[in-house]
Design an enzyme around this catalytic site. Sequence first.
Site, short mmCIF file in Angstrom:
data_model
loop_
_atom_site.label_atom_id
_atom_site.label_comp_id
_atom_site.label_asym_id
_atom_site.label_seq_id
_atom_site.Cartn_x
_atom_site.Cartn_y
_atom_site.Cartn_z
CE LYS A 13 -7.11 3.20 -1.67
NZ LYS A 13 -6.44 1.79 -1.32
NE ARG A 88 -6.95 5.08 4.08
CZ ARG A 88 -5.83 5.27 2.94
NH1 ARG A 88 -5.61 6.21 2.41
NH2 ARG A 88 -5.25 4.05 2.85
NE ARG A 127 1.51 -1.45 -1.40
CZ ARG A 127 0.39 -0.86 -0.90
NH1 ARG A 127 -0.16 -0.33 -1.99
NH2 ARG A 127 -0.01 -0.56 0.19
NE ARG A 160 3.15 1.85 1.91
CZ ARG A 160 1.93 2.24 1.58
NH1 ARG A 160 1.69 2.33 0.07
NH2 ARG A 160 1.03 2.27 2.40
NE ARG A 171 -2.21 -0.06 5.34
CZ ARG A 171 -1.49 -0.35 4.34
NH1 ARG A 171 -0.36 -1.28 4.20
NH2 ARG A 171 -1.65 0.26 3.25
#
Length: 213
Positions: A13, A88, A127, A160, A171
Amino acid sequence: MKIIMLGAPGAGKGTQAKMIAEKYGIPHVSTGDIFRANIKNGTELGMEAKKYMDQGLLVPDELTVKILLDRVAQADCAKGYVLDGFPRTIPQAEVLDEALNKLGEKIDYAINVDVPDENIVRRMSGRRACLKCGATYHIEHIPPKKEGVCDTCSSELVLRDDDRPETVQNRLKVYHEQTQPLIDFYTAKGVLKTVDGTVDMKDVFAAITNILG
Ligand code: ADP
Ligand code: ADP
Ligand code: ZN
């Protein structure tokens, strides 16, 4: 043009939202980036949000909605924006809808970037994020020019805290329970468009620009 990006954590996204923002000249509004900036600056909001983020849980709606509505009320959002990571939950979507209704406005497109869960964990562990400018890389798919260094601002890139595999599982669960129902919500409004998020980022973007025109 007002656009919402939907999709699992790690679906791409943010990557796509940044490209959309650049091409169409509208701001990229990421609630995750706003929270992370607050954490970095040690604000009260940041400290509150971090409690939830570190566990892979959603920050409560009251807090999140206020921040988002303040942000889109700013002058640079007058011509539209691309929302990344908001809404969300159904209540968040309803509040946004009401706020837009009052202004006689609406969401033009909800772009669902579709990536199966199997691909997500790999995406997230690779990531690397720049906490200074918000740029995102992937160690295999989208590497920075120099390992560990942001192309844009030369700051250090980090994994992260919430991208560790234990948290990613949480998540994903939260995504399926609380965020996925938004697909039906925006389908009912006639603005949902789904793109295949498993292909190369340039091809995902081509599919999106095809939709946006
Ligand atoms: P990703 O892009 O990987 O999905 P984000 O940067 O959008 O992650 O969000 C990171 C975390 O920030 C979320 O896991 C959640 O804790 C919090 N967060 C961001 N946006 C929202 C939101 N709209 N509602 C509640 N929590 C949010
Ligand atoms: P989200 O905002 O949905 O959480 P990101 O845009 O941060 O997702 O992307 C998650 C990770 O996957 C990042 O490391 C990013 O560089 C990488 N990525 C994004 N799009 C693609 C793609 N089409 N193919 C492979 N990796 C991608
Ligand atoms: Zn940077």
